[in-house]
Design a protein around this motif. Structure first.
Motif, mmCIF file in Angstrom:
data_model
loop_
_atom_site.group_PDB
_atom_site.id
_atom_site.type_symbol
_atom_site.label_atom_id
_atom_site.label_comp_id
_atom_site.label_asym_id
_atom_site.label_seq_id
_atom_site.Cartn_x
_atom_site.Cartn_y
_atom_site.Cartn_z
ATOM 1 N N GLU A 54 0.843 -1.174 0.000
ATOM 2 C CA GLU A 54 0.000 0.000 0.000
ATOM 3 C C GLU A 54 0.883 1.230 0.000
ATOM 4 N N ARG A 55 0.419 2.278 -0.619
ATOM 5 C CA ARG A 55 1.163 3.526 -0.617
ATOM 6 C C ARG A 55 0.574 4.447 0.423
ATOM 7 N N ALA A 56 1.418 5.265 0.988
ATOM 8 C CA ALA A 56 0.961 6.242 1.959
ATOM 9 C C ALA A 56 1.184 7.624 1.366
ATOM 10 N N GLU A 57 0.150 8.425 1.386
ATOM 11 C CA GLU A 57 0.230 9.772 0.848
ATOM 12 C C GLU A 57 -0.063 10.749 1.971
ATOM 13 N N VAL A 58 0.791 11.757 2.108
ATOM 14 C CA VAL A 58 0.611 12.762 3.140
ATOM 15 C C VAL A 58 -0.147 13.930 2.529
ATOM 16 N N VAL A 59 -1.264 14.316 3.164
ATOM 17 C CA VAL A 59 -2.088 15.405 2.649
ATOM 18 C C VAL A 59 -2.279 16.467 3.726
ATOM 19 N N GLY A 60 -2.333 17.711 3.296
ATOM 20 C CA GLY A 60 -2.671 18.800 4.202
ATOM 21 C C GLY A 60 -1.501 19.481 4.882
ATOM 22 N N ILE A 61 -0.273 19.000 4.703
ATOM 23 C CA ILE A 61 0.885 19.640 5.308
ATOM 24 C C ILE A 61 2.028 19.652 4.305
ATOM 25 N N ASP A 62 3.072 20.418 4.613
ATOM 26 C CA ASP A 62 4.257 20.499 3.767
ATOM 27 C C ASP A 62 5.300 19.518 4.293
ATOM 28 N N LYS A 63 5.216 18.260 3.832
ATOM 29 C CA LYS A 63 6.093 17.212 4.338
ATOM 30 C C LYS A 63 7.573 17.510 4.107
ATOM 31 N N ALA A 65 9.180 20.304 4.058
ATOM 32 C CA ALA A 65 9.630 21.307 5.020
ATOM 33 C C ALA A 65 9.769 20.701 6.417
ATOM 34 N N ILE A 66 8.837 19.848 6.790
ATOM 35 C CA ILE A 66 8.904 19.198 8.103
ATOM 36 C C ILE A 66 10.101 18.264 8.163
ATOM 37 N N LYS A 67 10.358 17.512 7.075
ATOM 38 C CA LYS A 67 11.503 16.615 7.047
ATOM 39 C C LYS A 67 12.817 17.399 7.132
ATOM 40 N N ALA A 68 12.877 18.568 6.493
ATOM 41 C CA ALA A 68 14.078 19.410 6.571
ATOM 42 C C ALA A 68 14.296 19.883 8.006
ATOM 43 N N LYS A 69 13.214 20.259 8.674
ATOM 44 C CA LYS A 69 13.302 20.693 10.072
ATOM 45 C C LYS A 69 13.775 19.531 10.954
ATOM 46 N N MET A 70 13.283 18.323 10.668
ATOM 47 C CA MET A 70 13.703 17.150 11.439
ATOM 48 C C MET A 70 15.190 16.869 11.244
ATOM 49 N N ARG A 71 15.689 17.015 10.008
ATOM 50 C CA ARG A 71 17.128 16.810 9.769
ATOM 51 C C ARG A 71 17.961 17.815 10.542
ATOM 52 N N GLU A 72 17.497 19.055 10.584
ATOM 53 C CA GLU A 72 18.202 20.105 11.347
ATOM 54 C C GLU A 72 18.209 19.762 12.837
ATOM 55 N N LEU A 73 17.068 19.333 13.357
ATOM 56 C CA LEU A 73 16.985 18.967 14.768
ATOM 57 C C LEU A 73 17.860 17.754 15.081
ATOM 58 N N LYS A 74 17.958 16.811 14.146
ATOM 59 C CA LYS A 74 18.803 15.642 14.369
ATOM 60 C C LYS A 74 20.277 16.029 14.424
ATOM 61 N N ARG A 75 20.685 17.002 13.594
ATOM 62 C CA ARG A 75 22.074 17.484 13.669
ATOM 63 C C ARG A 75 22.336 18.132 15.025
ATOM 64 N N LEU A 99 7.229 16.174 15.448
ATOM 65 C CA LEU A 99 7.133 16.400 14.007
ATOM 66 C C LEU A 99 6.792 15.101 13.271
ATOM 67 N N ASN A 100 7.393 14.000 13.718
ATOM 68 C CA ASN A 100 7.102 12.712 13.105
ATOM 69 C C ASN A 100 5.634 12.352 13.298
ATOM 70 N N ARG A 101 5.100 12.593 14.471
ATOM 71 C CA ARG A 101 3.682 12.329 14.737
ATOM 72 C C ARG A 101 2.789 13.223 13.875
ATOM 73 N N GLU A 102 3.223 14.462 13.655
ATOM 74 C CA GLU A 102 2.467 15.387 12.813
ATOM 75 C C GLU A 102 2.343 14.825 11.391
ATOM 76 N N ILE A 103 3.428 14.285 10.868
ATOM 77 C CA ILE A 103 3.388 13.686 9.537
ATOM 78 C C ILE A 103 2.443 12.489 9.534
ATOM 79 N N ARG A 104 2.557 11.638 10.523
ATOM 80 C CA ARG A 104 1.727 10.436 10.573
ATOM 81 C C ARG A 104 0.245 10.760 10.704
ATOM 82 N N ARG A 105 -0.094 11.863 11.365
ATOM 83 C CA ARG A 105 -1.498 12.247 11.502
ATOM 84 C C ARG A 105 -2.116 12.591 10.158
ATOM 85 N N HIS A 106 -1.284 12.981 9.200
ATOM 86 C CA HIS A 106 -1.806 13.427 7.901
ATOM 87 C C HIS A 106 -1.639 12.385 6.797
ATOM 88 N N ILE A 107 -1.363 11.144 7.170
ATOM 89 C CA ILE A 107 -1.187 10.085 6.183
ATOM 90 C C ILE A 107 -2.538 9.586 5.720
#
Length: 111
Positions: A54-63, A65-75, A99-107
């Motif tokens: 199955e494919r998962a599509e994220v709708v309603g948010i800018d994924k 941008a959130i992933k970029a923010k997560m990479r920055e936080l991980k550094r 942020l990860n939960r935010e993405i999952r809420r919009h899957i």
């Protein structure tokens, strides 16, 4: 009848074997009566031309941008780990988790 992966996954092994019985000769379903569900399901999908995952599509948010923010936080987290700043590590991990939960809420799952 056309099936989806999700519909087939919900069926019992006997129902899958009945479906495989009706599939025209295909190498993937040879010996279907001896297969368990874990082997028969992908073989049946291959024979019927159904995508296996199955494919998962994220709708309603800018994924992105959130992933970029997560990479920055991980550094920053890695730097905090190196400097042994436990409170900062905990704070950054919670932010990453949020942020990860935010993405999952919009899957939205699609087959």
């Amino acid at each position: 009848m056309a099936y989806t992966y999700h519909e087939l996954k919900g069926k019992t092994i006997q129902e899958l074997r009945d479906i495989a019985k009706d599939v025209p000769e295909h190498d993937a379903v040879q010996g279907f009566s001896q297969m368990n569900k874990d082997h028969l399901l992908p073989a049946l999908c291959k024979a019927l031309g159904i995508p296996v995952h199955e494919r998962a599509e994220v709708v309603g948010i800018d994924k992105p941008a959130i992933k970029a923010k997560m990479r920055e936080l991980k550094r920053k987290r890695d730097d905090a780990i190196a400097s042994k700043d436990g409170e900062m590590v905990k704070s950054l991990r919670r932010q990453i988790h949020g942020l990860n939960r935010e993405i999952r809420r919009h899957i939205l799952r699609t087959a």
